[in-house]
Design a protein around this motif. Structure first.
Motif, PDB file in Angstrom:
ATOM      1  N   ARG A 171     -42.321 -55.722 -86.627  1.00 46.14           N
ATOM      2  CA  ARG A 171     -42.566 -55.211 -87.594  1.00 46.14           C
ATOM      3  C   ARG A 171     -42.811 -53.655 -87.922  1.00 46.14           C
ATOM      4  NH1 ARG A 171     -45.011 -59.871 -87.456  1.00 46.14           N
ATOM      5  NH2 ARG A 171     -47.134 -58.779 -87.742  1.00 46.14           N
ATOM      6  N   LEU A 172     -42.559 -53.398 -86.889  1.00 42.66           N
ATOM      7  CA  LEU A 172     -42.607 -51.467 -86.305  1.00 42.66           C
ATOM      8  C   LEU A 172     -41.068 -51.544 -87.061  1.00 42.66           C
ATOM      9  CD1 LEU A 172     -45.730 -50.737 -84.193  1.00 42.66           C
ATOM     10  CD2 LEU A 172     -45.691 -50.462 -86.681  1.00 42.66           C
ATOM     11  N   LYS A 173     -40.819 -50.687 -87.678  1.00 42.74           N
ATOM     12  CA  LYS A 173     -39.668 -49.471 -86.837  1.00 42.74           C
ATOM     13  C   LYS A 173     -39.442 -48.400 -85.624  1.00 42.74           C
ATOM     14  CE  LYS A 173     -37.623 -49.356 -91.653  1.00 42.74           C
ATOM     15  NZ  LYS A 173     -37.098 -50.443 -91.543  1.00 42.74           N
ATOM     16  N   VAL A 174     -39.211 -49.215 -84.746  1.00 44.39           N
ATOM     17  CA  VAL A 174     -39.297 -48.194 -83.371  1.00 44.39           C
ATOM     18  C   VAL A 174     -37.669 -47.133 -83.633  1.00 44.39           C
ATOM     19  CG1 VAL A 174     -39.259 -48.766 -80.781  1.00 44.39           C
ATOM     20  CG2 VAL A 174     -40.078 -50.443 -82.617  1.00 44.39           C
ATOM     21  N   LYS A 175     -37.971 -45.917 -83.072  1.00 41.90           N
ATOM     22  CA  LYS A 175     -36.309 -45.545 -82.784  1.00 41.90           C
ATOM     23  C   LYS A 175     -36.371 -44.988 -81.631  1.00 41.90           C
ATOM     24  CE  LYS A 175     -35.716 -41.162 -83.442  1.00 41.90           C
ATOM     25  NZ  LYS A 175     -36.017 -39.006 -84.165  1.00 41.90           N
ATOM     26  N   VAL A 221     -25.489 -56.793 -74.838  1.00 41.56           N
ATOM     27  CA  VAL A 221     -25.972 -55.291 -75.154  1.00 41.56           C
ATOM     28  C   VAL A 221     -27.029 -54.961 -75.861  1.00 41.56           C
ATOM     29  CG1 VAL A 221     -25.128 -53.402 -75.986  1.00 41.56           C
ATOM     30  CG2 VAL A 221     -23.193 -54.359 -74.849  1.00 41.56           C
ATOM     31  N   GLU A 222     -27.322 -55.778 -77.257  1.00 43.31           N
ATOM     32  CA  GLU A 222     -28.593 -55.992 -78.497  1.00 43.31           C
ATOM     33  C   GLU A 222     -29.772 -56.691 -77.647  1.00 43.31           C
ATOM     34  OE1 GLU A 222     -27.571 -55.404 -81.491  1.00 43.31           O
ATOM     35  OE2 GLU A 222     -29.362 -55.036 -82.145  1.00 43.31           O
ATOM     36  N   LEU A 223     -29.567 -57.238 -76.709  1.00 45.07           N
ATOM     37  CA  LEU A 223     -30.978 -57.799 -76.268  1.00 45.07           C
ATOM     38  C   LEU A 223     -31.400 -56.832 -74.625  1.00 45.07           C
ATOM     39  CD1 LEU A 223     -33.076 -60.368 -75.519  1.00 45.07           C
ATOM     40  CD2 LEU A 223     -31.106 -61.528 -73.473  1.00 45.07           C
ATOM     41  N   ALA A 224     -30.599 -56.458 -74.538  1.00 45.00           N
ATOM     42  CA  ALA A 224     -30.923 -54.944 -72.967  1.00 45.00           C
ATOM     43  C   ALA A 224     -31.526 -54.005 -74.176  1.00 45.00           C
ATOM     44  CB  ALA A 224     -29.927 -54.598 -73.021  1.00 45.00           C
ATOM     45  N   PHE A 225     -31.441 -53.383 -75.265  1.00 41.87           N
ATOM     46  CA  PHE A 225     -32.371 -52.185 -76.162  1.00 41.87           C
ATOM     47  C   PHE A 225     -33.696 -52.737 -76.740  1.00 41.87           C
ATOM     48  CE2 PHE A 225     -27.894 -50.227 -75.580  1.00 41.87           C
ATOM     49  CZ  PHE A 225     -28.449 -48.957 -74.882  1.00 41.87           C
ATOM     50  N   THR A 226     -33.759 -53.941 -76.761  1.00 42.95           N
ATOM     51  CA  THR A 226     -34.407 -54.807 -77.994  1.00 42.95           C
ATOM     52  C   THR A 226     -35.870 -55.026 -76.660  1.00 42.95           C
ATOM     53  OG1 THR A 226     -33.207 -55.710 -79.639  1.00 42.95           O
ATOM     54  CG2 THR A 226     -35.214 -56.733 -79.311  1.00 42.95           C
ATOM     55  N   ALA A 227     -35.406 -55.432 -76.136  1.00 40.03           N
ATOM     56  CA  ALA A 227     -35.767 -55.626 -75.229  1.00 40.03           C
ATOM     57  C   ALA A 227     -36.794 -54.606 -74.804  1.00 40.03           C
ATOM     58  CB  ALA A 227     -35.522 -56.469 -73.353  1.00 40.03           C
ATOM     59  N   VAL A 228     -36.329 -53.530 -74.323  1.00 35.46           N
ATOM     60  CA  VAL A 228     -37.027 -52.127 -73.429  1.00 35.46           C
ATOM     61  C   VAL A 228     -38.000 -51.570 -75.075  1.00 35.46           C
ATOM     62  CG1 VAL A 228     -35.240 -51.810 -72.023  1.00 35.46           C
ATOM     63  CG2 VAL A 228     -34.646 -50.541 -73.881  1.00 35.46           C
ATOM     64  N   ALA A 229     -37.160 -51.815 -75.645  1.00 34.61           N
ATOM     65  CA  ALA A 229     -37.532 -50.730 -76.871  1.00 34.61           C
ATOM     66  C   ALA A 229     -39.002 -51.895 -77.270  1.00 34.61           C
ATOM     67  CB  ALA A 229     -37.313 -51.727 -78.691  1.00 34.61           C
ATOM     68  N   LYS A 230     -39.020 -52.910 -76.967  1.00 27.90           N
ATOM     69  CA  LYS A 230     -40.488 -53.849 -77.015  1.00 27.90           C
ATOM     70  C   LYS A 230     -41.541 -53.601 -76.061  1.00 27.90           C
ATOM     71  CE  LYS A 230     -39.201 -58.380 -78.988  1.00 27.90           C
ATOM     72  NZ  LYS A 230     -40.187 -58.870 -79.511  1.00 27.90           N
ATOM     73  N   GLU A 231     -40.402 -53.789 -74.432  1.00 22.62           N
ATOM     74  CA  GLU A 231     -41.352 -53.610 -73.447  1.00 22.62           C
ATOM     75  C   GLU A 231     -41.929 -51.305 -74.472  1.00 22.62           C
ATOM     76  OE1 GLU A 231     -41.963 -53.915 -70.213  1.00 22.62           O
ATOM     77  OE2 GLU A 231     -43.043 -51.941 -69.182  1.00 22.62           O
ATOM     78  N   LEU A 232     -41.377 -50.627 -74.468  1.00 19.33           N
ATOM     79  CA  LEU A 232     -42.151 -49.319 -74.568  1.00 19.33           C
ATOM     80  C   LEU A 232     -42.923 -48.890 -75.789  1.00 19.33           C
ATOM     81  CD1 LEU A 232     -39.402 -47.496 -74.771  1.00 19.33           C
ATOM     82  CD2 LEU A 232     -40.871 -47.300 -72.445  1.00 19.33           C
ATOM     83  N   LYS A 233     -43.006 -50.340 -76.653  1.00 23.14           N
ATOM     84  CA  LYS A 233     -44.535 -50.723 -78.082  1.00 23.14           C
ATOM     85  C   LYS A 233     -45.317 -51.261 -77.583  1.00 23.14           C
ATOM     86  CE  LYS A 233     -45.661 -53.468 -81.091  1.00 23.14           C
ATOM     87  NZ  LYS A 233     -45.893 -53.999 -81.421  1.00 23.14           N
ATOM     88  N   HIS A 234     -45.160 -52.244 -76.235  1.00 25.92           N
ATOM     89  CA  HIS A 234     -46.474 -53.023 -76.025  1.00 25.92           C
ATOM     90  C   HIS A 234     -46.771 -51.821 -74.747  1.00 25.92           C
ATOM     91  CE1 HIS A 234     -45.874 -57.351 -77.009  1.00 25.92           C
ATOM     92  NE2 HIS A 234     -45.190 -56.827 -77.443  1.00 25.92           N
ATOM     93  N   ARG A 235     -46.133 -51.476 -74.383  1.00 26.18           N
ATOM     94  CA  ARG A 235     -47.220 -50.154 -73.353  1.00 26.18           C
ATOM     95  C   ARG A 235     -47.840 -49.188 -74.811  1.00 26.18           C
ATOM     96  NH1 ARG A 235     -44.829 -46.750 -68.041  1.00 26.18           N
ATOM     97  NH2 ARG A 235     -44.038 -48.672 -67.812  1.00 26.18           N
ATOM     98  N   SER A 236     -47.498 -48.460 -75.409  1.00 28.47           N
ATOM     99  CA  SER A 236     -48.075 -47.448 -76.652  1.00 28.47           C
ATOM    100  C   SER A 236     -48.923 -48.007 -77.127  1.00 28.47           C
ATOM    101  CB  SER A 236     -46.888 -46.674 -76.950  1.00 28.47           C
ATOM    102  OG  SER A 236     -46.325 -47.567 -77.770  1.00 28.47           O
ATOM    103  N   MET A 237     -48.879 -49.625 -77.294  1.00 29.16           N
ATOM    104  CA  MET A 237     -49.482 -50.030 -78.847  1.00 29.16           C
ATOM    105  C   MET A 237     -50.376 -51.148 -78.550  1.00 29.16           C
ATOM    106  SD  MET A 237     -47.287 -49.164 -81.468  1.00 29.16           S
ATOM    107  CE  MET A 237     -48.147 -48.901 -82.875  1.00 29.16           C
ATOM    108  N   LYS A 238     -50.803 -51.344 -77.345  1.00 20.62           N
ATOM    109  CA  LYS A 238     -51.071 -52.990 -76.832  1.00 20.62           C
ATOM    110  C   LYS A 238     -52.646 -52.705 -77.019  1.00 20.62           C
ATOM    111  CE  LYS A 238     -51.381 -54.750 -72.506  1.00 20.62           C
ATOM    112  NZ  LYS A 238     -53.053 -55.104 -72.161  1.00 20.62           N
TER     113      LYS A 238
END
Ligand code: GTP
Ligand code: MG
Length: 240
Positions: A110-114, A199-216
């Motif tokens: 539910r967050l817009k991640v750029k 391709v989509e999965l690779a970028f989505t997975a890393v975006a999730k990792e980064l979002k979790h790292r910063s907003m856990k």
């Protein structure tokens, strides 16, 4: 949460300190400002400082810098174009000169991640340009052809990137060779810019990792990048 408008990528052959495409300037605090006043932290995360102007998809909640590195010809530019535009760059191979970037917005929990994705030149003669960008990046995706082992790139990342940088190995062009990538002890997966596989999965997975790292949240379990990728590939019926 405030939202900031996502900008467009353009070619940048200079180092970050001599004028990056984001218009970044060093401040006294050691943080850098980007564009309309957002703050880039040392870990490459961008926090927008401007209130939301609309619900347009151009506005984001949080942004990260991601870098694609790897030998010339492994498919970095094609992977980025596939992810950004859904197309495959067929025909003659045009090697990237210097460094370039594209922005892509993803909806993550539910967050817009750029993601600001930097596409580097794989040719040796541009290596010093690429080095200048490593420290500012939050995540590095190293593309490989398995004919050239990743040790040299892992050493380079170790030498130039931040200590806690997230790293992911992508075996592009050659699906179904995950066993070979497993041994390097970093998350890995196979992609194909040509077919669009993962391709989509690779970028989505890393975006999730980064979002979790910063907003856990304090009690939230740690996001496991490799487990997520494996689970998603399994449920999508990926043959690998
Ligand atoms: N079969 C196949 N070919 C691919 C794939 N991805 C890229 N290619 C081809 O590989 C060649 C190189 O792709 P690029 O994306 O330009 O390579 P690069 O890593 O950006 O190279 P540099 O810019 O020199 O660092 C092109 O001819 C592409 O068409 C893929 O998934 N499958
Ligand atoms: Mg390229």
């Amino acid at each position: 949460m405030s939202r900031k408008k996502a900008g467009k990528g353009k070619n940048a052959n200079s180092s970050p300190t001599t004028g990056s495409p984001t218009g970044k300037q060093k401040g006294k605090t050691g943080k850098s400002t980007v564009g309309t006043g957002s703050v880039v932290q040392a870990n490459g995360m961008v926090h927008p400082s401007r209130p939301s102007l609309s619900n347009s998809s151009e506005f984001y909640d949080i942004a990260f810098k991601v870098m694609l590195v790897g030998d010339s010809g492994v498919g970095k530019t094609c992977l980025l174009v596939r992810f950004k535009d859904g197309a495959f760059l067929a025909g003659s191979f045009i090697s990237t000169v210097g460094i370039d970037f594209r922005n892509k917005l993803l909806n993550i929990d539910r967050l817009k991640v750029k993601l600001q994705i930097w596409d580097t030149a794989g040719q040796e003669r541009f290596r010093s340009v690429t080095h200048a960008y490593y420290r500012d990046c939050f995540l590095i995706m190293s593309l490989l052809l398995l004919s050239s082992p990743p040790q040299a790139w892992l050493t380079e990342i170790h030498d130039y990137a931040q200590q806690d940088v997230v790293l992911m190995l992508l075996g592009n062009k050659m699906p179904c060779l995950s066993v070979s990538l497993q041994e390097f002890g970093v998350p890995y997966m196979e992609t194909s810019a040509k077919s669009g596989l993962n391709v989509e999965l690779a970028f989505t997975a890393v975006a999730k990792e980064l979002k979790h790292r910063s907003m856990k949240e304090p009690n939230e379990p740690k996001f496991k990048l490799q487990d997520y990728v494996n689970k998603e590939m399994k449920s999508a019926g990926c043959a690998c």
